[in-house]
Motif scaffolding. Structure first.
Motif, PDB file in Angstrom:
ATOM      1  N   GLY A  10     103.867  61.877  -7.624  1.00 10.61           N
ATOM      2  CA  GLY A  10     102.762  61.365  -6.822  1.00 10.61           C
ATOM      3  C   GLY A  10     102.742  61.899  -5.410  1.00 10.61           C
ATOM      4  O   GLY A  10     103.530  62.766  -5.026  1.00 10.61           O
ATOM      5  N   VAL A  11     101.825  61.345  -4.630  1.00  9.47           N
ATOM      6  CA  VAL A  11     101.675  61.694  -3.217  1.00  9.47           C
ATOM      7  C   VAL A  11     101.469  60.410  -2.440  1.00  9.47           C
ATOM      8  O   VAL A  11     100.742  59.517  -2.876  1.00  9.47           O
ATOM      9  CB  VAL A  11     100.517  62.686  -2.994  1.00  9.47           C
ATOM     10  CG1 VAL A  11      99.188  62.158  -3.553  1.00  9.47           C
ATOM     11  CG2 VAL A  11     100.378  63.057  -1.522  1.00  9.47           C
ATOM     12  N   ILE A  12     102.134  60.304  -1.281  1.00 13.08           N
ATOM     13  CA  ILE A  12     101.971  59.141  -0.420  1.00 13.08           C
ATOM     14  C   ILE A  12     101.349  59.553   0.903  1.00 13.08           C
ATOM     15  O   ILE A  12     101.638  60.625   1.439  1.00 13.08           O
ATOM     16  CB  ILE A  12     103.314  58.418  -0.180  1.00 13.08           C
ATOM     17  CG1 ILE A  12     104.348  59.347   0.466  1.00 13.08           C
ATOM     18  CG2 ILE A  12     103.852  57.845  -1.486  1.00 13.08           C
ATOM     19  CD1 ILE A  12     105.644  58.647   0.886  1.00 13.08           C
ATOM     20  N   GLU A  17      92.747  58.657   0.118  1.00 17.17           N
ATOM     21  CA  GLU A  17      91.580  58.831  -0.756  1.00 17.17           C
ATOM     22  C   GLU A  17      91.081  60.270  -0.807  1.00 17.17           C
ATOM     23  O   GLU A  17      90.447  60.688  -1.777  1.00 17.17           O
ATOM     24  CB  GLU A  17      90.434  57.914  -0.300  1.00 17.17           C
ATOM     25  CG  GLU A  17      90.701  56.438  -0.473  1.00 17.17           C
ATOM     26  CD  GLU A  17      91.518  55.851   0.678  1.00 17.17           C
ATOM     27  OE1 GLU A  17      91.854  56.607   1.628  1.00 17.17           O
ATOM     28  OE2 GLU A  17      91.823  54.646   0.623  1.00 17.17           O
ATOM     29  N   HIS A  18      91.379  61.047   0.226  1.00 16.83           N
ATOM     30  CA  HIS A  18      90.859  62.407   0.317  1.00 16.83           C
ATOM     31  C   HIS A  18      91.673  63.433  -0.468  1.00 16.83           C
ATOM     32  O   HIS A  18      91.272  64.587  -0.586  1.00 16.83           O
ATOM     33  CB  HIS A  18      90.868  62.851   1.781  1.00 16.83           C
ATOM     34  CG  HIS A  18      92.264  62.974   2.334  1.00 16.83           C
ATOM     35  ND1 HIS A  18      93.034  61.867   2.650  1.00 16.83           N
ATOM     36  CD2 HIS A  18      93.043  64.050   2.586  1.00 16.83           C
ATOM     37  CE1 HIS A  18      94.216  62.272   3.098  1.00 16.83           C
ATOM     38  NE2 HIS A  18      94.248  63.593   3.059  1.00 16.83           N
ATOM     39  N   HIS A  42      98.688  54.793  -1.664  1.00 19.70           N
ATOM     40  CA  HIS A  42      98.354  54.487  -0.278  1.00 19.70           C
ATOM     41  C   HIS A  42      99.499  53.677   0.326  1.00 19.70           C
ATOM     42  O   HIS A  42      99.742  52.544  -0.068  1.00 19.70           O
ATOM     43  CB  HIS A  42      97.046  53.698  -0.221  1.00 19.70           C
ATOM     44  CG  HIS A  42      96.564  53.451   1.169  1.00 19.70           C
ATOM     45  ND1 HIS A  42      95.566  52.561   1.467  1.00 19.70           N
ATOM     46  CD2 HIS A  42      96.939  53.983   2.359  1.00 19.70           C
ATOM     47  CE1 HIS A  42      95.346  52.544   2.760  1.00 19.70           C
ATOM     48  NE2 HIS A  42      96.178  53.401   3.331  1.00 19.70           N
ATOM     49  N   VAL A  43     100.199  54.273   1.296  1.00 16.96           N
ATOM     50  CA  VAL A  43     101.384  53.638   1.881  1.00 16.96           C
ATOM     51  C   VAL A  43     101.217  53.570   3.393  1.00 16.96           C
ATOM     52  O   VAL A  43     101.070  54.595   4.062  1.00 16.96           O
ATOM     53  CB  VAL A  43     102.667  54.426   1.531  1.00 16.96           C
ATOM     54  CG1 VAL A  43     103.883  53.789   2.194  1.00 16.96           C
ATOM     55  CG2 VAL A  43     102.858  54.501   0.018  1.00 16.96           C
ATOM     56  N   LYS A  44     101.250  52.359   3.931  1.00 16.89           N
ATOM     57  CA  LYS A  44     101.199  52.162   5.372  1.00 16.89           C
ATOM     58  C   LYS A  44     102.548  52.516   5.996  1.00 16.89           C
ATOM     59  O   LYS A  44     103.602  52.398   5.356  1.00 16.89           O
ATOM     60  CB  LYS A  44     100.850  50.708   5.699  1.00 16.89           C
ATOM     61  CG  LYS A  44      99.426  50.303   5.319  1.00 16.89           C
ATOM     62  CD  LYS A  44      98.427  50.969   6.247  1.00 16.89           C
ATOM     63  CE  LYS A  44      97.006  50.462   6.013  1.00 16.89           C
ATOM     64  NZ  LYS A  44      96.037  51.108   6.912  1.00 16.89           N
ATOM     65  N   GLU A  45     102.506  52.920   7.256  1.00 14.60           N
ATOM     66  CA  GLU A  45     103.714  53.397   7.925  1.00 14.60           C
ATOM     67  C   GLU A  45     104.829  52.352   7.911  1.00 14.60           C
ATOM     68  O   GLU A  45     106.003  52.684   7.693  1.00 14.60           O
ATOM     69  CB  GLU A  45     103.386  53.790   9.367  1.00 14.60           C
ATOM     70  CG  GLU A  45     104.535  54.466  10.094  1.00 14.60           C
ATOM     71  CD  GLU A  45     104.106  55.061  11.426  1.00 14.60           C
ATOM     72  OE1 GLU A  45     104.990  55.580  12.122  1.00 14.60           O
ATOM     73  OE2 GLU A  45     102.917  55.001  11.755  1.00 14.60           O
TER      74      GLU A  45
END
Length: 301
Positions: A10-12, A17-18, A42-45
């Motif tokens: 995956g990618v964080i 969304e882009h 989607h990962v917040k800092e």
């Protein structure tokens, strides 16, 4: 088809969304007939550390890392390779599991090691070397941010003769040049810095072999902005690489074509950094043509 044996890549990032990476990677996985799926997260800092621990616990096999986590993620990793260490940023994480006890690792994250890599600069260099050799060339780079660092460290370690860094903030260019000299002192290339204005850029490009623009100038929606005044600042013996890929034909690329210069489109760096990540995770050659076609399709090119 996803089932109980499907492995996850995956990618964080934040936002995420882009991202165009899932289309590219899933096409490659499908082509090789592998029971994997590549997903965006989607990962917040403030949840980054929990994300890495959770990925270990769930048995995730690999992650890409995008804005704004490339630097902050380092403190949550067990190891990073030498290139990522010099750049100070990671865009690829490999999860290394104890094969003798993998099921328990997936349950609680025990005996799982993480290693970070930076494949951005590799992607840029591989894209350029499709068109020309980098060895013994003079390379000029505009910008001194994260992308410029990744490109500069990789390209400075690829046998070039001279590197010119141009940036509006001269102190950032000086900082990058100093880091290059400290970390690559045995390379022995000539590194110069200049303020990024049109006169300085024209002078540097006059005897450059390769020009890489790492700034966001010309990126959608500001598609008419360009880092050069006109095609007259370029020449036909120059290779021009704009790392912006939306649009594919940026204003800089259009001016380069008017000057009869060789061009490298920005999407190529995105493609090859992803291919290198794919190969780190899976230990096998990626189906580059299939992944490129999928990327072009999702980009609408």
């Amino acid at each position: 088809m996803v089932d109980g044996k499907t492995k996850i890549l995956g990618v964080i990032g934040d936002p995420i969304e882009h991202t165009f990476s899932p289309a590219m990677h899933n096409a490659g996985l499908n082509e090789l007939g592998l029971n994997y799926i590549y997903l965006p997260f989607h990962v917040k800092e403030e949840r980054l550390g929990e994300c890495i621990q959770g990925a270990k616990a769930m048995g995730i096999k690999g992650l890409n890392v995008t804005i704004p986590h490339k630097s902050n993620v380092i403190k949550h990793l067990d190891d990073i390779d030498s290139v990522a260490s010099m750049i100070g940023a990671v865009n690829t994480i490999q999860f290394i599991y104890d094969e003798d006890n993998e099921s328990s690792n997936q349950d609680n994250g025990i005996n799982v090691r993480t290693k970070g890599f930076n494949t951005d600069g590799y992607g840029c260099v591989r894209a350029i070397e499709e068109k020309t050799s980098i060895k013994d060339k003079k390379v000029s780079i505009t910008g001194a941010g994260g992308a410029a660092r990744a490109v500069a460290f990789q390209i400075a370690n690829s046998g070039i003769d001279e590197l010119s860094i141009l940036n509006r903030n001269l102190s950032k260019a000086q900082s990058l040049a100093n880091d290059l000299k400290i970390n690559l002192e045995s390379i022995g290339i000539d590194i110069s810095i200049n303020a990024y204005d049109l006169e300085e850029l024209k002078r540097e490009l006059s005897d450059s072999d390769i020009f890489i623009d790492t700034t966001p100038i010309g990126m959608y929606p500001n598609v008419d902005d360009k880092p050069v005044a006109s095609a007259d600042m370029l020449h036909e013996d120059l290779l021009v690489n704009d790392i912006v890929y939306t649009p594919m034909k940026t204003s800089l690329i259009r001016e380069a074509e008017l000057a009869n210069a060789e061009v490298v489109y920005g999407y190529k760096m995105l493609l090859y950094q992803g291919i290198r990540s794919f190969e780190i995770w899976l230990g096998r050659e990626a189906p580059a043509d299939v992944m490129e076609n999928a990327l072009l399709d999702v980009l609408g090119i």
